[in-house]
Write a protein that holds these residues in place. Structure first.
Motif, mmCIF file in Angstrom:
data_model
loop_
_atom_site.group_PDB
_atom_site.id
_atom_site.type_symbol
_atom_site.label_atom_id
_atom_site.label_comp_id
_atom_site.label_asym_id
_atom_site.label_seq_id
_atom_site.Cartn_x
_atom_site.Cartn_y
_atom_site.Cartn_z
ATOM 1 N N GLU A 110 -70.221 -21.493 -0.632
ATOM 2 C CA GLU A 110 -68.745 -20.926 -0.118
ATOM 3 C C GLU A 110 -67.671 -22.356 -0.667
ATOM 4 O OE1 GLU A 110 -66.955 -18.203 1.711
ATOM 5 O OE2 GLU A 110 -68.496 -17.159 1.337
ATOM 6 N N ARG A 111 -66.627 -21.905 -1.188
ATOM 7 C CA ARG A 111 -65.615 -23.205 -1.817
ATOM 8 C C ARG A 111 -64.317 -23.067 -0.735
ATOM 9 N NH1 ARG A 111 -65.479 -23.461 -7.213
ATOM 10 N NH2 ARG A 111 -63.715 -24.484 -7.265
ATOM 11 N N LEU A 112 -64.018 -24.278 -0.824
ATOM 12 C CA LEU A 112 -63.277 -24.583 0.862
ATOM 13 C C LEU A 112 -61.946 -25.535 0.607
ATOM 14 C CD1 LEU A 112 -62.071 -24.481 3.579
ATOM 15 C CD2 LEU A 112 -64.413 -26.964 3.765
ATOM 16 N N THR A 113 -61.094 -24.595 0.009
ATOM 17 C CA THR A 113 -60.157 -25.785 -0.168
ATOM 18 C C THR A 113 -58.953 -26.439 1.217
ATOM 19 O OG1 THR A 113 -59.357 -24.583 -2.463
ATOM 20 C CG2 THR A 113 -58.162 -25.732 -1.885
ATOM 21 N N ILE A 114 -58.964 -28.207 0.638
ATOM 22 C CA ILE A 114 -58.298 -28.446 2.004
ATOM 23 C C ILE A 114 -56.644 -28.731 1.088
ATOM 24 C CG2 ILE A 114 -58.209 -30.418 3.251
ATOM 25 C CD1 ILE A 114 -60.383 -28.546 3.829
ATOM 26 N N VAL A 115 -55.336 -28.380 1.792
ATOM 27 C CA VAL A 115 -54.240 -28.425 1.326
ATOM 28 C C VAL A 115 -53.155 -29.457 2.482
ATOM 29 C CG1 VAL A 115 -51.996 -27.278 0.364
ATOM 30 C CG2 VAL A 115 -54.437 -26.382 0.319
ATOM 31 N N ASN A 116 -52.924 -30.563 2.140
ATOM 32 C CA ASN A 116 -52.444 -30.681 2.699
ATOM 33 C C ASN A 116 -50.572 -30.964 2.729
ATOM 34 O OD1 ASN A 116 -51.738 -34.174 4.373
ATOM 35 N ND2 ASN A 116 -50.948 -32.806 5.280
ATOM 36 N N VAL A 117 -49.673 -30.145 3.576
ATOM 37 C CA VAL A 117 -48.419 -30.043 3.606
ATOM 38 C C VAL A 117 -47.312 -30.870 3.904
ATOM 39 C CG1 VAL A 117 -48.407 -27.528 4.298
ATOM 40 C CG2 VAL A 117 -46.840 -28.759 2.184
ATOM 41 N N ARG A 139 -53.305 -19.728 -8.367
ATOM 42 C CA ARG A 139 -54.492 -20.459 -8.393
ATOM 43 C C ARG A 139 -55.804 -19.646 -8.235
ATOM 44 N NH1 ARG A 139 -55.001 -25.400 -10.800
ATOM 45 N NH2 ARG A 139 -56.971 -25.408 -10.783
ATOM 46 N N LYS A 140 -56.733 -18.877 -8.972
ATOM 47 C CA LYS A 140 -57.528 -17.981 -8.291
ATOM 48 C C LYS A 140 -58.754 -18.674 -7.657
ATOM 49 C CE LYS A 140 -54.581 -14.785 -9.425
ATOM 50 N NZ LYS A 140 -53.694 -14.004 -8.816
ATOM 51 N N VAL A 145 -58.759 -21.702 2.017
ATOM 52 C CA VAL A 145 -57.974 -22.649 1.941
ATOM 53 C C VAL A 145 -57.359 -22.594 3.652
ATOM 54 C CG1 VAL A 145 -55.909 -22.760 1.016
ATOM 55 C CG2 VAL A 145 -57.330 -21.284 -0.413
ATOM 56 N N PHE A 146 -57.867 -23.830 3.565
ATOM 57 C CA PHE A 146 -57.151 -24.603 4.901
ATOM 58 C C PHE A 146 -56.100 -25.175 4.701
ATOM 59 C CE2 PHE A 146 -56.866 -27.464 8.328
ATOM 60 C CZ PHE A 146 -58.244 -26.607 9.444
ATOM 61 N N VAL A 147 -55.072 -25.469 5.780
ATOM 62 C CA VAL A 147 -54.258 -25.619 5.524
ATOM 63 C C VAL A 147 -53.587 -26.511 6.513
ATOM 64 C CG1 VAL A 147 -51.305 -25.173 4.929
ATOM 65 C CG2 VAL A 147 -52.586 -23.540 3.914
ATOM 66 N N ASP A 148 -53.022 -28.104 6.288
ATOM 67 C CA ASP A 148 -52.692 -28.723 7.130
ATOM 68 C C ASP A 148 -50.994 -29.018 7.183
ATOM 69 O OD1 ASP A 148 -52.072 -31.253 9.013
ATOM 70 O OD2 ASP A 148 -53.255 -31.966 7.681
ATOM 71 N N ILE A 149 -50.335 -28.298 8.104
ATOM 72 C CA ILE A 149 -48.984 -28.721 8.233
ATOM 73 C C ILE A 149 -48.623 -29.222 8.726
ATOM 74 C CG2 ILE A 149 -49.054 -26.299 10.326
ATOM 75 C CD1 ILE A 149 -45.806 -27.555 7.850
ATOM 76 N N HIS A 150 -48.039 -30.722 8.338
ATOM 77 C CA HIS A 150 -47.612 -31.935 8.760
ATOM 78 C C HIS A 150 -45.984 -31.533 8.940
ATOM 79 C CE1 HIS A 150 -48.773 -36.088 10.633
ATOM 80 N NE2 HIS A 150 -47.426 -36.421 9.655
ATOM 81 N N ALA A 151 -45.938 -31.285 10.613
ATOM 82 C CA ALA A 151 -45.006 -31.040 11.451
ATOM 83 C C ALA A 151 -44.276 -31.589 11.358
ATOM 84 C CB ALA A 151 -44.459 -29.258 10.437
#
Length: 258
Positions: A110-117, A139-140, A145-151
């Protein structure tokens, strides 16, 4: 199906110590471990020693936050993308900003994309996090997609999660250091929790020795905030995902004995 562990903000030496001691056993129950390290170095930022200790403990990817640039070490770490899988906030406007705001990994086919915002409410000025995520998701080839929202603001975290529902597998918050009890899967398949909590001193004021914050509130004057000592706690979230959607999400908490 992959199980992703996300560990909330590692704070100072107590957080690093507990991460090194507890993560190896916990790591055996999951396929991938993401840890927010933006408070790892004395409560502010990330340095080389903290990054290397985290990797030895079994961390697969490190995210950051508003203290990303506190230590000079981080600049050289970001340039070594193979040795140090670091993801800093994606929504810095300057195209020359060191490092990357997202990374894609292959995990059990599986493809796993880690995002920090970074959020913007009660925070420093950065680019629009909603627009930054929309642009990335054009992007395709991102997979789960796993998002770490630092807020800071709960409303901003919740709004981003609803905006991304069905387009990402998880939106998990960091920064406030207190785990929230709103763990759920949104209607279109996105796992959500407002804040994962932190990994650091249990008997503290969000990581700091109690006396500094108390005196700040009592006197209304600046006081030095030192990292608290004693037992530590580790907080995190485990998300099971496949095909870009979350199938389960659960809170995890471990507190050292006195």
């Amino acid at each position: 199906m992959i199980r992703v562990l996300f560990v909330g903000d590692v704070f100072g030496q107590p957080g690093r110590r507990l991460l090194s001691a507890h993560l190896p056993d916990l790591r055996r129950t999951v396929d991938f471990a993401v840890v927010n390290m933006e408070n790892a170095a004395g409560g502010f930022g990330l340095h080389r020693d903290a990054a290397e200790a985290a990797l030895r403990a079994g961390v697969d990817c490190m995210t950051l936050g508003n203290h990303a640039w506190h230590h000079k070490d981080v600049y050289s770490l970001m340039l070594d993308e193979i040795s140090y899988p670091i993801v800093r906030p994606i929504n810095y406007a300057d195209p020359g900003t060191p490092g990357v705001g997202w990374r894609t990994f292959e995990v059990k086919n599986e493809r796993l994309t880690i995002v920090n915002v970074l959020g913007r409410v009660f925070m420093e000025a950065v680019s629009n996090p909603f627009r930054a995520m929309d642009e990335l998701l054009e992007r395709k080839d991102l997979g789960n997609v796993f998002v770490d929202i630092h807020a800071e603001a709960t409303s901003e975290k919740q709004a981003l999660a609803w905006h991304l529902d069905g387009r990402v597998a998880a939106v998990i918050g960091t920064h406030t250091h207190v785990p929230t009890a709103d763990t759920r899967i949104l209607p279109r398949g996105t796992a959500y929790q407002t804040d994962a909590g932190f990994t650091g001193p249990h008997d503290s004021v969000i990581g700091s020795d109690q006396e500094g914050p108390i005196q700040r509130f009592l006197t209304e004057r600046p006081h030095r905030f030192g990292v608290a000592e004693g037992r530590a706690e580790l907080n995190g979230v485990i998300v099971q995902m496949e095909g870009g959607r979350a199938h389960s999400v659960e809170r995890y908490r471990y507190i050292e004995e006195s």
